[in-house]
Design a protein around this motif. Structure first.
Motif: not given
Length: 226
Positions: A151-160, A135-143, A48-57
């Motif tokens: 998951a972290v990105e979505a949670a951050a914006w939900y808290l926002h 930024d992740f509007a094209s992503r799906t819940w199933q991912e 995902s373009a919106s996800a960090p490249a860190d493989p620990s994700a």
């Protein structure tokens, strides 16, 4: 969004419907009795373009999940969303009560269609609402089970979004972060009621107690003063 029910910790997940555990075991090639008490993770991520490249994700096969491993993603997305990294990390600790294995989550979802997905335990409706215009509007819940950064990105914006629903002043004995956590768990309507002084039920009270218990640990994980 968090599962809205009374939680009794990881031990609860040792006793699950046979159908869900059997499906999990079949996918992973092991028996449910061997692994039902020891969460592990199978990777099947989409880049995902919106996800960090860190493989620990990405979930690692056989690796035990520790929310602190995702501190870089927590700090990144909390900053973008304008929310507390400490709060976001504490939420992840609160939601770490069940195995976050993608195969397990999908097997469980077949048994319980309204189950939540990902390490932040977000429901489909909450994810679909939160992603709009982002930024992740094209992503799906199933991912979510496969992409922990998402998951972290979505949670951050939900808290926002929860923070935008807070009143300017409230009568309850809660901090801003505690109310946002209650909103994450119980929804914006209940959060507003708690802000007006309504007493949380046993489930929300348990969530708040665990948040407070995880508060110092979350600060340490994201490198903030406790």
């Amino acid at each position: 969004m968090a599962e809205q029910r009374v939680r009794r910790g990881r031990a609860r997940w040792l006793v699950l419907p046979v159908a869900a555990l059997a499906g999990w075991g079949c996918v992973r090639g092991v028996s449910a009795s061997q692994d039902s008490g020891s969460p592990s993770h199978a990777a099947s991520p989409r880049t995902s373009a919106s996800a960090p490249a860190d493989p620990s994700a990405k979930p690692a096969p056989g690796g035990a999940y520790d929310p602190a491993d995702y501190a870089p993603q927590v700090r990144t997305y909390a900053k973008k969303a304008g929310v507390s990294a400490r709060l976001l990390m504490a939420i992840l600790y609160n939601e770490d009560y069940k195995p976050h294995d993608p195969a397990f989550e999908r097997s469980w979802q077949k048994y319980k269609p309204d189950a939540a997905f990902g390490i932040a335990n977000m429901h489909r409706a909450a994810f679909d609402e939160t992603k709009r215009g982002r930024d992740f509007a094209s992503r799906t819940w199933q991912e979510l089970p496969d992409d922990r950064a998402l998951a972290v990105e979505a949670a951050a914006w939900y808290l926002h979004d929860m923070s935008k629903q807070l009143p300017a002043h409230w009568a309850g004995p809660y901090s801003r972060e505690e109310l946002m956590a209650l909103g994450y768990n119980a929804g914006g309507g209940n959060m507003a009621a708690f802000a007006r002084g309504a007493k949380p039920g046993s489930q929300a009270a348990d969530y708040l107690a665990r948040l407070r218990g995880n508060w110092d640990k979350a600060a340490k994980a994201v490198g903030q003063a406790a």
